[in-house]
Design an enzyme around this catalytic site. Structure first.
Site, PDB file in Angstrom:
ATOM      1  N   GLU A 123       0.954  -1.177  -0.190  1.00  0.00           N
ATOM      2  CA  GLU A 123       0.039   0.053   0.069  1.00  0.00           C
ATOM      3  C   GLU A 123       0.893   1.099   0.051  1.00  0.00           C
ATOM      4  OE1 GLU A 123      -2.641   0.942   3.584  1.00  0.00           O
ATOM      5  OE2 GLU A 123      -1.117   2.418   3.304  1.00  0.00           O
TER       6      GLU A 123
ATOM      7  N   ASP B  47      -5.407  -3.936  -1.992  1.00  0.00           N
ATOM      8  CA  ASP B  47      -5.397  -2.520  -2.356  1.00  0.00           C
ATOM      9  C   ASP B  47      -4.205  -1.774  -2.654  1.00  0.00           C
ATOM     10  OD1 ASP B  47      -4.331  -2.902   0.106  1.00  0.00           O
ATOM     11  OD2 ASP B  47      -5.133  -1.114   1.023  1.00  0.00           O
TER      12      ASP B  47
END
Lengths: 720, 344
Positions: B51, B108
């Site tokens: 991330e 993500d």
């Protein structure tokens, strides 16, 4: 010798192409026409996108080209690079000018592998060559392995100078450096498909100079079920790389990952060392050891004669007890018991230890000589559970020998101690038959009863108790056993009723043998009950004045309470706690408080010795007892509770009992060890380790194994 | 089901000038990006993750800093993108050996990395970046989408979210829907229905409005009737994950009505970690970067201009600074009126 290896992966079957420039002549006939020459210049300058693409778009026909025992191998000849790209010599000159010969040499090798046929300029220090300072800095970052820094510097330089075009050499080197890093990280993360695809797209990474990449690729092949490719990779190293330490390490790695059979082609590439000794001699010996050890596992294959011969020679030459024992077990596994015995005798000579004794004992047992086996093991019987089990087996076999032999009292004494300590029902049952055969039915009843307490479903013990009780005229017990066991045991059901069909008692009773019976009684006198109760018993004034004439069976109900008390203590001395229970119970009916008090105390001790701590606690409460006796009892009861709880795996209760016990007396080493093992089983490794450590420091040998186990468990839990 | 998507304000186009100030970017780099291209989670023992690397790539493009982008990308591809499936291992610890301490992916992170590459490909006309973005998007589309109550949802990672023994799941995290990235993916790989994925993310936010607070739990599962509840074995909270949701929605121009629960559960002090079932405030989330998200929602909802002190970056921690730069980028680019002086 310049060598570059190419691993080209094609559809499922992965072809390994070697470009071994030094071997051009000898290999030039091999399959080059089919694959086309694989040139350095054709290596992709950027890592190809991923293995998926490679697999789909690059099907190549597998080419078989056996080279030095390496199957599917395509070897190509490197044609002289016709249109070589210009070689960027900036870094080389920079390092030369710095006098940094190590880095210069590395750069020289790097350029050579990138540009076959290229020769370094003659005058590296020429002043006419003015390097670009930015480029020098970029190479500096590159040499330091800071590829991110190089990428950033290139972007900065390009932003400042839109006409700047980095050299192919630099870009290729950079991509290669990043790929090497990625290969290593993927390998560390066990992402083996990534390792294989990076290697496939960057064959320049696979050189003797970067042997770690080759090792990691081989490991990736082996761990993705592609053993042949792993063998090829290792064989490449052994065929082409010369560093002795790396060659040795290569075979070590192969041993960890490949089956024995797969190693043969690799071992065939062995070279003789400067000292005339083959370079993998030590590894071959190690392999032989592993193979022989593996043959001892369940379903293990018989060891190869070569392995045995190698091991035998080493064992003899080096006086190596470890190898001798291995050979001994191997002989036993193949039913050559006498040969096994000889190895273990030699091992005992070289290394008198529990390990050697255990092997010797096993061999002697297999040879049908339990007497010698018991004698060989006795000194080590307490060293560990395994040898303790073997000792009890040998003891049981010794006691069961037919015709009966008279076991020397010292031997019988240590057998009894071991049986009591281990609470081994089968051995107790053998002691029962042994006593019975020597006309000691009371002793026999005692042992059979103990055996049944320890293992309630042991039919031979129940049968023995029946036979011995019958001999004592105790019809009530005989019938009670018949009622309880009859449905499950034909010989118990029909005992005494149908002499024609009833199975004879096993083993057959022997004729009276006066001297022997005396020795049995003497031996049983010698038997040591659990330590705590010994102290308690000898501490009792009653015991010393107790009647000595309790060897004859007398029903408790037939005695006065006072006489029953004396009889009870006498029975305790003969280690017949089950009978003593009856007599102490009788004594509890006395009107005299002091008799009841002593009886309660005796009853408690008897229950403790029978392993029934809860009954002991109840008994202790049946009459007031002296404070000192109460304390001794508490200690004995909680010791017993701790041991019983531990035995059934209730480690939390074992610890509770030890904590209770600790209120009355300091913990002995054996109980401390029990506490440590309890922590261990509850995965409280740190506490376990601390106690094992402290106990081991006092020289208590049994804590050492525990300490190792706790250390290992701690290590394992930390690495998770 | 009506998907309300207003026209998304264009993010950094090929030649769009950066609205991130040079000083802001410099302090971000000093605080959170190392020389070797690692974006450091300063509040989390200095580890990095897919991330942080993804945010680093996106912000480098928004700041028009190709050198940093190259740095961060070199680290990302060599240290994290080693998984056999081509995605990134999620957790990288400088104190561990090997450094990659969890090779599972975090979707993500993968989405942000691919989005950063897609932005870079456009901004600097570099097709190799676009190609890598497409590869990752295709891998996500083929292996990290999962059906949840008839909808196409994002699986948070390859392992551990759709394989519970009790059959509950899949476990979802609505903050993994980086809506603007999904729009970009639709262009990269039209064979996957990325629009349906976006709709699912909005639908999760909409269904969460039925709860007492109206907030989605950070980690949730869908009941048999399709309603949302906190995922078992995860903390029951709306917190540091979920606070990104309104930011992503604003940046993608999604109907501002859906911002209301997030706005109503915050105040001038900032956002809160909240038990979504009871409304109990568990702890404040109040660094300037987080407060700016509240200010941005307020401006969009009722025109309140952003307070002066939040209008430039305060690099307090990696995560707060990252969200603040993303919010500043959005406000300066798409809502300039929020950043003008209030008439006093």
């Amino acid at each position: 010798m310049r060598i570059i290896v190419y691993f080209i992966l094609a559809t499922l079957g992965i072809i390994i192409g070697y470009s071994a420039y030094a071997q051009q002549t000898s290999q030039s006939h091999l399959g080059s026409a089919d694959v086309g020459p694989i040139l350095i210049a054709q290596a992709p300058s950027q890592p190809a996108p991923g293995v998926t693409t490679t697999l789909e778009t690059a099907p190549a026909s597998p080419i078989s080209a056996p080279v030095a025992g390496t199957p599917p191998v395509a070897t190509t000849v490197a044609a002289p690079a016709a249109a070589s790209p210009p070689v960027d010599e900036t870094a080389l000159r920079y390092f030369a000018r710095q006098g940094d010969t190590a880095r210069m040499q590395a750069e020289l090798e790097r350029l050579r592998s990138l540009h076959p046929g290229w020769e370094p300029p003659t005058n590296l220090l020429s002043d006419e060559y003015v390097p670009d300072a930015d480029i020098v800095r970029i190479w500096d970052l590159f040499t330091a392995g800071d590829y991110a820094g190089v990428r950033a510097a290139l972007a900065t330089k390009q932003a400042a100078d839109p006409n700047f075009v980095p050299s192919d050499d630099l870009l290729k080197s950079l991509a290669l450096g990043e790929s090497a890093l990625r290969l290593r990280n993927a390998s560390d993360a066990k992402q083996y498909e990534t390792v294989i695809s990076v290697a496939a797209n960057n064959p320049e990474l696979l050189t003797c100079e970067a042997i770690d990449n080759l090792w990691r690729l081989a490991e990736a092949f082996a761990n993705t079920g592609n053993n042949q490719r792993a063998i090829d990779a290792y064989a490449y190293v052994l065929g082409n790389c010369d560093d002795p330490a790396q060659r040795y390490a290569t075979v070590q790695k192969a041993i960890e990952l490949l089956d024995r059979a797969d190693l043969q082609p690799l071992l065939a590439l062995e070279r003789a060392g400067p000292d005339g000794i083959s370079e993998f001699a030590a590894l071959r010996l190690d392999l032989a050891r592993r193979a022989v050890a593996a043959s001892l596992e369940d379903d293990g294959e018989a060891p190869l004669p070569d392995d045995i011969a190698l091991l035998e020679q080493t064992a003899r030459d080096g006086d190596n007890a470890e190898d001798m024992r291995l050979l001994g077990w191997s002989e036993l596994a193949q039913k050559r018991n006498d040969a096994g015995r000889r190895w273990f005798e030699a091992a005992m000579e070289a290394d008198p230890s529990a390990e050697s004794a255990q092997g010797l004992g096993a061999a002697l047992l297999d040879l049908g000589d339990p007497q010698a086996a018991e004698a060989a093991i006795a000194d080590y019987a307490d060293d560990n559970d395994q040898i303790n089990g073997l000792y009890l087996d040998a003891s049981a076999a010794l006691l069961a020998l037919q015709p009966r032999i008279e076991v020397e009292s010292g031997v019988l004494g240590r057998i009894v101690s071991a049986v009591m300590a281990a609470r081994r029902a089968t051995a107790a049952q053998e002691l029962g038959w042994y006593a019975y055969d020597f006309q000691q039915p009371e002793t026999a009843v005692e042992w059979f009863t103990l055996a049944l307490r320890w293992q309630s479903d042991l039919e031979p013990a129940a049968y023995g108790l029946m036979v011995a009780s019958n001999a004592l005229g105790d019809a009530a017990t005989v019938e009670s056993i018949r009622t309880q066991w009859g449905p499950n045991s034909a010989r118990i059901a029909s005992f005494g009723r149908d002499s024609g069909s009833a199975a004879p008692p096993v083993p057959q009773p022997r004729p009276v043998h006066q001297a022997s019976s005396a020795s049995v009684v003497r031996a049983v006198h010698l038997s040591q009950p659990p330590t705590a109760t010994t102290q308690a018993t000898t501490g009792s004034s009653q015991s010393s004045s107790a009647s000595r004439s309790c060897t004859k069976f007398v029903p408790a109900g037939s005695l006065s309470s006072g006489a029953a008390l004396g009889h009870g203590w006498c029975l305790m001395q003969l280690n017949r706690p089950a009978q003593a229970v009856d007599h102490f119970n009788r004594a509890l009916q006395s009107g005299s408080e002091s008799t009841r008090s002593d009886a309660a105390y005796g009853l408690s001790l008897a229950y403790v010795r029978l392993g029934l701590a809860d009954n002991a606690a109840v008994a202790a409460a049946t009459a007031p007892i002296s404070d000192r006796q109460a304390v001794e009892l508490e200690i004995a009861i909680y010791s017993e509770k701790a041991i019983s709880a531990y035995d059934i795996g209730d480690y939390r209760r074992a610890l509770d009992a030890l904590d209770e016990r600790a209120r009355y007396a300091p913990e002995r080493n054996d109980l401390l060890t029990l506490r440590a093992w309890s922590y261990y089983h509850l995965k409280r490794y740190r506490e376990s380790q601390r106690i094992f450590e402290a106990v081991a420091a006092t020289g208590y040998g049994e804590a050492v194994g525990g300490l190792q186990a706790a250390n290992a468990a701690l290590l394992a839990s930390q690495s998770n | 089901m009506s998907l309300v998507l207003t026209i998304a304000a264009g993010v950094a186009g090929a030649n769009a000038a950066s609205v991130i100030l040079a000083d802001e970017w410099k302090s971000y780099l000093q605080g959170f990006v190392t020389e070797d291209g690692r974006v450091v989670d300063t509040a989390n023992n200095g580890i990095s993750h897919s991330e942080s690397q993804g945010y680093g790539l996106v912000l480098s493009v928004l700041a028009d800093d190709r050198a940093t982008f190259e740095r961060v990308w070199s680290f990302t591809k060599t240290e994290l993108m080693v998984r056999d499936d081509g995605l990134a291992g999620w957790r990288w610890d400088p104190a561990a050996s090997p450094n990659l301490t969890d090779a599972n992916n975090a979707t993500d992170g993968d989405i942000l990395i691919a989005y950063g590459l897609a932005l870079a490909g456009d901004a600097w006309s570099e097709t190799s970046f676009t190609d890598r973005a497409r590869e990752i998007a295709t891998t996500i589309g083929s292996s990290m989408l999962v059906e949840a109550h008839g909808m196409t949802a994002i699986l948070p990672g390859a392992a551990g979210f759709n394989d519970r023994a009790d059959g509950v799941g899949p476990v979802l995290n609505p903050s993994y829907w980086v809506f603007e990235a999904l729009t970009a993916f639709a262009k990269l790989d039209p064979s996957i229905d990325w629009n349906a994925v976006s709709e699912t993310g909005i639908e999760l936010v909409r269904r969460a409005r039925l709860s007492k607070t109206g907030l989605p739990p950070d980690w949730l599962v869908l009941n048999d009737d399709g309603t949302v509840r906190p995922a078992p074995d995860f903390p029951i909270e709306f917190g540091y994950n979920g606070i990104r949701i309104p930011l992503y929605m604003m940046r993608a121009g999604i109907n501002p009505v859906l911002l209301e629960p997030f706005r109503q559960n915050s105040d001038a002090e900032g956002l809160y970690k909240i038990d979504p079932l009871t409304g109990e405030r568990l702890e404040p989330i109040s660094e300037p970067g987080y407060r700016l998200i509240v200010a941005a929602m307020d401006c969009i909802s009722n025109g309140t201009v952003v307070p002066e002190e939040l209008r430039t970056l305060s690099p307090t921690s990696y995560y707060a600074a990252t969200l603040q730069l993303l919010t500043l980028d959005y406000l300066r680019r798409s809502q300039p009126s929020c950043m003008t002086q209030a008439a006093s």
